[in-house]
Write a protein that holds these residues in place. Structure first.
Motif, PDB file in Angstrom:
ATOM      1  N   GLY A 146      -7.708   3.619   4.357  1.00 30.25           N
ATOM      2  CA  GLY A 146      -8.263   2.333   3.985  1.00 30.25           C
ATOM      3  C   GLY A 146      -8.977   1.704   5.165  1.00 30.25           C
TER       4      GLY A 146
ATOM      5  N   TYR B 170       0.851  -1.176   0.000  1.00 29.50           N
ATOM      6  CA  TYR B 170       0.000   0.000   0.000  1.00 29.50           C
ATOM      7  C   TYR B 170       0.889   1.228   0.000  1.00 29.50           C
TER       8      TYR B 170
ATOM      9  N   ARG C  38     -10.138   2.614  -6.448  1.00 33.67           N
ATOM     10  CA  ARG C  38     -10.269   1.688  -5.318  1.00 33.67           C
ATOM     11  C   ARG C  38      -9.547   0.381  -5.626  1.00 33.67           C
TER      12      ARG C  38
ATOM     13  N   HIS D 117      -8.661   0.242  -0.166  1.00 36.78           N
ATOM     14  CA  HIS D 117      -8.061   1.570  -0.115  1.00 36.78           C
ATOM     15  C   HIS D 117      -8.142   2.248  -1.482  1.00 36.78           C
TER      16      HIS D 117
END
Length: 141
Positions: free
Chosen positions: A65, A2, A131, A124
């Motif tokens: 997220g 991420y 998304r 997230h």
């Protein structure tokens, strides 16, 4: 993985992994005043590990997220929020996280009696507001 903003608003990378899932017991919640819905539920403790794999320091509180749990039918399970210390499911999000450092976070999920926790998802949005989901299959114990 991420990508998130750092303390200086530049990008860094965060590794998110499912560390553990364990089945809880209502006896674990002795001392808490519980609503009737909780008393009719099976509890699951989900611990996630977050590691800043760099290159820059970041603010974990700014992770954009959500972590959700689902049963085998795909229904989202509710989170049980507990106030105070709860030894069976602990975690502490630091104010800042330097590159190479990590922390764990644990959440309590409720499933109707007899259902199991089947999937964990971290949903997230990237810098372009697209998304993305990271999904783990759960093998609860």
């Amino acid at each position: 993985m991420y990508e998130t903003k750092t303390l200086g608003k530049k990008s860094t990378k965060l590794s998110i992994t499912l560390h553990s899932i364990s089945k809880g017991s209502l006896n674990d919640l002795d001392g808490y005043k519980l609503p009737a819905q909780v008393k009719k539920s099976d509890l699951f403790y989900v611990t996630m590990k977050f590691q800043n794999i760099g290159p820059l320091a970041m603010e974990p509180g700014g992770i954009f997220g959500l972590i959700n749990a689902y049963n085998s039918d795909g229904d989202e399970l509710e989170t049980l929020s507990l106030f105070g210390s709860f030894a069976k499911c602990e975690g502490d999000t630091p104010h800042s996280l330097r590159a190479g450092s990590s922390y764990s976070d644990c959440r309590v999920y409720m499933a109707p009696k007899g259902q199991t926790l089947a999937t964990i998802k971290f949903g997230h949005y990237d810098a372009n507001y697209n998304r993305t989901e990271i999904k783990w299959k759960a093998a609860s114990s």
